[in-house]
Design a protein around this motif. Structure first.
Motif, PDB file in Angstrom:
ATOM      1  N   SER A  13     -24.135  13.095  16.899  1.00  0.00           N
ATOM      2  CA  SER A  13     -23.208  12.537  15.914  1.00  0.00           C
ATOM      3  C   SER A  13     -23.906  12.394  14.565  1.00  0.00           C
ATOM      4  O   SER A  13     -25.137  12.443  14.468  1.00  0.00           O
ATOM      5  N   LEU A  14     -23.112  12.208  13.510  1.00  0.00           N
ATOM      6  CA  LEU A  14     -23.682  12.015  12.178  1.00  0.00           C
ATOM      7  C   LEU A  14     -24.548  10.756  12.151  1.00  0.00           C
ATOM      8  O   LEU A  14     -25.586  10.713  11.480  1.00  0.00           O
ATOM      9  N   LYS A  15     -24.141   9.751  12.900  1.00  0.00           N
ATOM     10  CA  LYS A  15     -24.921   8.514  12.972  1.00  0.00           C
ATOM     11  C   LYS A  15     -26.317   8.784  13.524  1.00  0.00           C
ATOM     12  O   LYS A  15     -27.323   8.270  13.005  1.00  0.00           O
ATOM     13  N   ALA A  16     -26.382   9.600  14.579  1.00  0.00           N
ATOM     14  CA  ALA A  16     -27.676   9.930  15.180  1.00  0.00           C
ATOM     15  C   ALA A  16     -28.526  10.767  14.220  1.00  0.00           C
ATOM     16  O   ALA A  16     -29.745  10.597  14.140  1.00  0.00           O
ATOM     17  N   VAL A  17     -27.873  11.661  13.466  1.00  0.00           N
ATOM     18  CA  VAL A  17     -28.582  12.488  12.484  1.00  0.00           C
ATOM     19  C   VAL A  17     -29.199  11.593  11.410  1.00  0.00           C
ATOM     20  O   VAL A  17     -30.368  11.765  11.025  1.00  0.00           O
ATOM     21  N   LYS A  18     -28.410  10.621  10.934  1.00  0.00           N
ATOM     22  CA  LYS A  18     -28.910   9.709   9.892  1.00  0.00           C
ATOM     23  C   LYS A  18     -30.053   8.851  10.423  1.00  0.00           C
ATOM     24  O   LYS A  18     -31.025   8.578   9.709  1.00  0.00           O
ATOM     25  N   ILE A  29     -28.512  20.487   5.106  1.00  0.00           N
ATOM     26  CA  ILE A  29     -29.559  19.614   5.652  1.00  0.00           C
ATOM     27  C   ILE A  29     -29.118  19.055   6.999  1.00  0.00           C
ATOM     28  O   ILE A  29     -29.902  19.015   7.957  1.00  0.00           O
ATOM     29  N   GLY A  30     -27.852  18.623   7.063  1.00  0.00           N
ATOM     30  CA  GLY A  30     -27.322  18.078   8.312  1.00  0.00           C
ATOM     31  C   GLY A  30     -27.408  19.080   9.451  1.00  0.00           C
ATOM     32  O   GLY A  30     -27.788  18.738  10.572  1.00  0.00           O
ATOM     33  N   TYR A  31     -27.071  20.348   9.162  1.00  0.00           N
ATOM     34  CA  TYR A  31     -27.134  21.395  10.196  1.00  0.00           C
ATOM     35  C   TYR A  31     -28.567  21.564  10.682  1.00  0.00           C
ATOM     36  O   TYR A  31     -28.808  21.700  11.892  1.00  0.00           O
ATOM     37  N   ASN A  32     -29.527  21.582   9.753  1.00  0.00           N
ATOM     38  CA  ASN A  32     -30.914  21.801  10.132  1.00  0.00           C
ATOM     39  C   ASN A  32     -31.484  20.651  10.957  1.00  0.00           C
ATOM     40  O   ASN A  32     -32.270  20.875  11.881  1.00  0.00           O
ATOM     41  N   ILE A  33     -31.079  19.404  10.631  1.00  0.00           N
ATOM     42  CA  ILE A  33     -31.526  18.273  11.452  1.00  0.00           C
ATOM     43  C   ILE A  33     -30.852  18.319  12.812  1.00  0.00           C
ATOM     44  O   ILE A  33     -31.493  18.131  13.853  1.00  0.00           O
ATOM     45  N   ARG A  34     -29.557  18.593  12.805  1.00  0.00           N
ATOM     46  CA  ARG A  34     -28.791  18.608  14.060  1.00  0.00           C
ATOM     47  C   ARG A  34     -29.212  19.757  14.971  1.00  0.00           C
ATOM     48  O   ARG A  34     -28.841  19.778  16.150  1.00  0.00           O
ATOM     49  N   TYR A  35     -29.990  20.718  14.466  1.00  0.00           N
ATOM     50  CA  TYR A  35     -30.458  21.828  15.292  1.00  0.00           C
ATOM     51  C   TYR A  35     -31.280  21.316  16.470  1.00  0.00           C
ATOM     52  O   TYR A  35     -31.383  21.975  17.502  1.00  0.00           O
ATOM     53  N   GLY A  36     -31.864  20.111  16.309  1.00  0.00           N
ATOM     54  CA  GLY A  36     -32.606  19.517  17.410  1.00  0.00           C
ATOM     55  C   GLY A  36     -31.701  19.092  18.561  1.00  0.00           C
ATOM     56  O   GLY A  36     -32.136  19.055  19.713  1.00  0.00           O
ATOM     57  N   ARG A  37     -30.458  18.781  18.246  1.00  0.00           N
ATOM     58  CA  ARG A  37     -29.466  18.415  19.267  1.00  0.00           C
ATOM     59  C   ARG A  37     -28.075  18.691  18.678  1.00  0.00           C
ATOM     60  O   ARG A  37     -27.500  17.831  18.002  1.00  0.00           O
ATOM     61  N   PRO A  38     -27.525  19.902  18.880  1.00  0.00           N
ATOM     62  CA  PRO A  38     -26.304  20.333  18.201  1.00  0.00           C
ATOM     63  C   PRO A  38     -25.097  19.425  18.392  1.00  0.00           C
ATOM     64  O   PRO A  38     -24.215  19.376  17.535  1.00  0.00           O
ATOM     65  N   ASP A  39     -25.059  18.680  19.502  1.00  0.00           N
ATOM     66  CA  ASP A  39     -23.898  17.822  19.758  1.00  0.00           C
ATOM     67  C   ASP A  39     -24.083  16.404  19.220  1.00  0.00           C
ATOM     68  O   ASP A  39     -23.258  15.515  19.475  1.00  0.00           O
TER      69      ASP A  39
END
Length: 596
Positions: free
Chosen positions: A458-463, A446-456
């Motif tokens: 942070s986990l904080k930004a993903v959350k 799930i984290g990878y798929n959300i982070r696909y919007g901005r690969p760099d």
């Protein structure tokens, strides 16, 4: 036919020459040294292989009864023979180990270049090609090219060197030009026979590859559409469909293997006829003291060594030919021009406000079937535009044009006054955020798929993005949280969960322009209401385009346009269009009655 064969050979040579720069990369001197050292190992290995029969001959000739000196020499030659056999194996394996990095790097570089290029090609290319076929081209191209290089450099080349050296030995060791002529004649017959049968086997193999590709494609389609198969109780239909191509594949395999047996029998007959003739001639010469007993062993060993690589000539020929075919397929894809290309030195898009304009846009996929006709509208920065209309009216085409998957055939599209054809595609798509109707997730976390919007990110930004999409509580309730895998195309998640992950992905990207392509049409009423509230929230202060099927989701839009057969036939906000009592009002009434 002859001209066609010459063109094929010319193209094969061109592609092979073109591939050489991958073997000799300018920026990798270490790989150049490896290749040169591997070629040196080939020469050393051949020298040792050619010396071995002479050691064997010496052992036999010095095995004279009651002669101590002969025994000593024979023992010494025995050690030399054993050492040369080990040396041949040693140099061959060192050569393989040294070259492996060169061959793998060349295949890798070609595969990466092809993979990158496939993502540059237009959407129309991918809509017309089967994805399974493209992946097979990449897979077969890299594998067969690697094996083809191995055979060319370490089989065909060394065999030619050994043939020349063996013929020279025959001349200078007393067998004469007659033996050279007989050897060359038999090798020509061997090659012609092998080529004839292998050509037939290549045709059989081609059919085998087609059936193998079809079987793989059928299996992939069926498994990807597992739920659809179950919905329609179509297991028997899918099994029958797969069984037909599996039967063709099985029959083709039988033909391929049978032809291989015939090839091996014919090759063995030719080689053994030459062996028998050469050894018979040597025995005859021994009878008249022209040759020694060791010469019988010498010629036997030389011919055995010469024919050992020729035993694999059919395989070598097929692999090299297949490698050249696969290489041609790879280069054909690489040479496919991108229909949509940036202008030279095109600048990046400069977003000031985010105003989007379609100025008298015309578009057609085919000249005889226009899709959009005189589409003209402006979306001021921070406002929303909804597009409605029947299926096939051209709604999704507008999104594709804005993303510049295609270029308009008339008029122009601008963002803050900049024609999107004059700016880089990367900067254009960086400014756009898309939540599509059909959400496709990568088979990752799930984290990878959300982070696909901005690969760099942070986990904080993903959350934070997940919270903005109202999916954070669900993710954190899972045992593995953001490390939870979503399955093929996100099959482990519900439609609403996938939709929210797609929204989180777009939120993380944080683009100034948003596009919703019927983003809630596949959801139930409760999920639609919840997600629609989320979409409305993230669309605030952003320029937004909404393609809608359910009109209840766009009542808040600043302006609405109604498409019919590629034309804008109505425009206004929700209230004004209802008062107009046109197509929009009819669609609203129909949906309201259906909902009631």
């Amino acid at each position: 036919m002859a001209a066609e064969g010459q063109n094929h050979n010319h193209d094969a040579l061109t592609n092979l020459t073109r591939f050489l720069h991958y073997l000799w990369p300018k920026d990798r001197p270490d790989l150049k040294k490896r290749l040169a050292l591997a070629l040196v190992m080939v020469v050393f290995s051949k020298i040792i292989v050619l010396l071995m029969p002479f050691a064997y001959k010496g052992i036999i000739d010095h095995m004279v009864p009651d002669t101590k000196s002969g025994l000593s020499v024979a023992l010494a030659l025995t050690l030399a023979y054993a050492g040369s056999r080990f040396g041949g194996v040693l140099f061959d394996n060192l050569r393989n180990a040294i070259f492996e990095a060169v061959g793998q790097n060349a295949a890798k570089a070609l595969a990466i270049e092809l993979f990158k290029h496939l993502h540059v090609l237009p959407l129309s290319f991918h809509l017309e090609r089967r994805t399974g076929s493209l992946t097979r081209i990449i897979e077969r191209g890299t594998k067969s090219i690697d094996s083809m290089l191995y055979y060319l450099i370490f089989n065909i080349g060394p065999t030619i060197i050994e043939l020349i050296a063996t013929c020279a030995i025959f001349v200078f060791s007393g067998w004469g030009w007659g033996m050279v002529g007989a050897t060359l004649a038999m090798i020509i017959i061997y090659i012609l026979f092998t080529r004839l049968i292998t050509e037939r086997r290549v045709a059989l193999r081609r059919h085998w590859n087609e059936y193998d590709q079809q079987a793989g494609q059928y299996a992939l389609d069926s498994l990807l559409n597992y739920e659809t198969v179950k919905y329609f109780n179509a297991e028997a239909l899918e099994t029958e469909r797969y069984s037909k191509v599996a039967t063709k594949l099985s029959n083709a395999t039988v033909k391929v293997e049978t032809s291989l047996a015939f090839l091996n029998i014919g090759q063995s007959l030719i080689t053994n006829l030459l062996m028998a003739g050469a050894m018979g001639f040597t025995v005859w010469g021994w009878r008249y003291n022209r040759f020694t007993a060791g010469d019988v062993v010498l010629i036997n060993s030389l011919l055995l060594q010469l024919f050992r690589p020729l035993d694999f000539l059919g395989t070598v020929y097929r692999q090299v030919r297949q490698g050249l075919t696969d290489m041609a397929a790879v280069f054909q894809l690489i040479d496919t021009k991108a229909a949509i290309a940036d202008h030279k030195n095109a600048p990046d898009l400069q977003i000031k406000k985010g105003t989007v304009q379609f100025q008298h846009v015309e578009f057609d996929y085919h000249s005889d079937r226009p899709i959009l006709k005189d589409i003209d509208f402006t979306i001021p920065a921070g406002q929303s535009l909804a597009i409605v209309g029947s299926s096939g009216a051209g709604k999704s085409t507008i999104v594709r044009l804005l993303y510049r998957f295609y270029d308009v055939t008339g008029g122009r599209i601008t963002i803050d006054g900049q024609d999107i054809r004059d700016i880089t595609q990367h900067s254009l798509r960086q400014a756009l955020g898309m939540v599509p109707q059909d959400i496709v997730l990568f088979n990752d976390t799930i984290g990878y798929n959300i982070r696909y919007g901005r690969p760099d990110a942070s986990l904080k930004a993903v959350k934070q993005a997940a919270r903005g999409a109202s999916i954070a509580d669900f993710i954190e309730s899972l045992p593995q949280g953001y490390e939870t895998t979503v399955g093929e195309r996100g099959l482990k998640l519900s439609g609403g969960e996938k939709q929210r992950i797609a929204i989180a992905r777009t939120l993380l990207k944080n683009p100034p322009i948003l596009l919703f392509d019927e983003a809630t049409s596949a959801l139930d009423s409760q999920s639609e209401t919840d997600i629609q509230a989320t979409l409305n929230k993230i669309a605030e202060q952003r320029t937004t385009i909404i393609i809608a099927h359910r009109l209840s989701t766009i009542t808040h839009a600043d302006q609405i346009i109604v498409l019919d057969k590629g034309h804008i036939i109505e425009r206004g906000n929700h209230q004004s269009l209802l008062k107009h009592n046109g197509l929009y009002a009819a669609m609203w009434q129909k949906q309201s009655l259906a909902k009631a």
